[in-house]
Scaffold this motif. Sequence first.
Motif, short mmCIF file in Angstrom:
data_model
loop_
_atom_site.label_atom_id
_atom_site.label_comp_id
_atom_site.label_asym_id
_atom_site.label_seq_id
_atom_site.Cartn_x
_atom_site.Cartn_y
_atom_site.Cartn_z
N THR A 8 0.83 -1.21 0.00
CA THR A 8 0.00 0.00 0.00
C THR A 8 0.86 1.26 0.00
O THR A 8 0.34 2.36 -0.17
N GLY A 9 2.17 1.09 0.23
CA GLY A 9 3.06 2.24 0.26
C GLY A 9 3.19 2.89 1.62
O GLY A 9 3.91 3.87 1.78
N ARG A 10 2.50 2.37 2.59
CA ARG A 10 2.57 2.91 3.95
C ARG A 10 3.67 2.20 4.72
O ARG A 10 3.98 1.04 4.45
N PRO A 11 4.26 2.85 5.71
CA PRO A 11 5.30 2.17 6.51
C PRO A 11 4.71 1.04 7.34
O PRO A 11 3.62 1.19 7.92
N VAL A 12 5.41 -0.07 7.39
CA VAL A 12 4.97 -1.24 8.15
C VAL A 12 6.13 -1.70 9.02
O VAL A 12 7.26 -1.82 8.56
N ASN A 38 -1.91 2.50 13.74
CA ASN A 38 -2.76 1.33 13.54
C ASN A 38 -1.94 0.08 13.82
O ASN A 38 -0.77 0.02 13.49
N ILE A 39 -2.58 -0.92 14.40
CA ILE A 39 -1.92 -2.20 14.69
C ILE A 39 -2.78 -3.32 14.14
O ILE A 39 -4.00 -3.36 14.37
N VAL A 40 -2.14 -4.22 13.40
CA VAL A 40 -2.79 -5.44 12.91
C VAL A 40 -1.93 -6.59 13.40
O VAL A 40 -0.72 -6.60 13.20
N THR A 41 -2.56 -7.58 14.05
CA THR A 41 -1.79 -8.68 14.60
C THR A 41 -2.55 -10.00 14.52
O THR A 41 -3.78 -10.01 14.48
N ASN A 42 -1.80 -11.06 14.47
CA ASN A 42 -2.34 -12.41 14.47
C ASN A 42 -1.76 -13.10 15.71
O ASN A 42 -0.77 -13.81 15.62
N PRO A 43 -2.37 -12.87 16.87
CA PRO A 43 -1.78 -13.37 18.11
C PRO A 43 -1.99 -14.87 18.31
O PRO A 43 -2.91 -15.44 17.72
N PRO A 44 -1.15 -15.47 19.14
CA PRO A 44 -1.45 -16.85 19.52
C PRO A 44 -2.77 -16.86 20.29
O PRO A 44 -3.03 -15.98 21.11
N TYR A 45 -3.61 -17.82 20.00
CA TYR A 45 -4.96 -17.82 20.58
C TYR A 45 -4.96 -17.88 22.10
O TYR A 45 -5.83 -17.32 22.74
N ASN A 46 -3.94 -18.51 22.69
CA ASN A 46 -3.92 -18.60 24.15
C ASN A 46 -3.52 -17.28 24.80
O ASN A 46 -3.57 -17.16 26.02
N SER A 47 -3.11 -16.30 24.01
CA SER A 47 -2.72 -14.99 24.55
C SER A 47 -3.61 -13.86 24.04
O SER A 47 -3.28 -12.69 24.19
#
Length: 72
Positions: A8-12, A38-47
């Motif tokens: 998208t051209g945005r910093p990540v 903005n934060i996008v995350t795929n956390p471990p389900y137990n956390s």
Amino acid sequence: MSTVLEETGRPVISSDLYDRGFGTSGIDFLQSTRTAENIVTNPPYNSAEGFVATGVKQSRKKFALLLRLAFL
């Protein structure tokens, strides 16, 4: 996920607690004090609950988690 967002051209900023060959390793999201628009995350389900609490504090605009529907 990060690679697609970078298109998208945005910093990540990508991080993980363990070295999985992508992003900066050794970063514990649950202990981090870094903030972001903005934060996008795929956390471990137990956390997931800890990630929700931390992400709400650290995101200034939007916060998205990829979780099972059962989490709702």
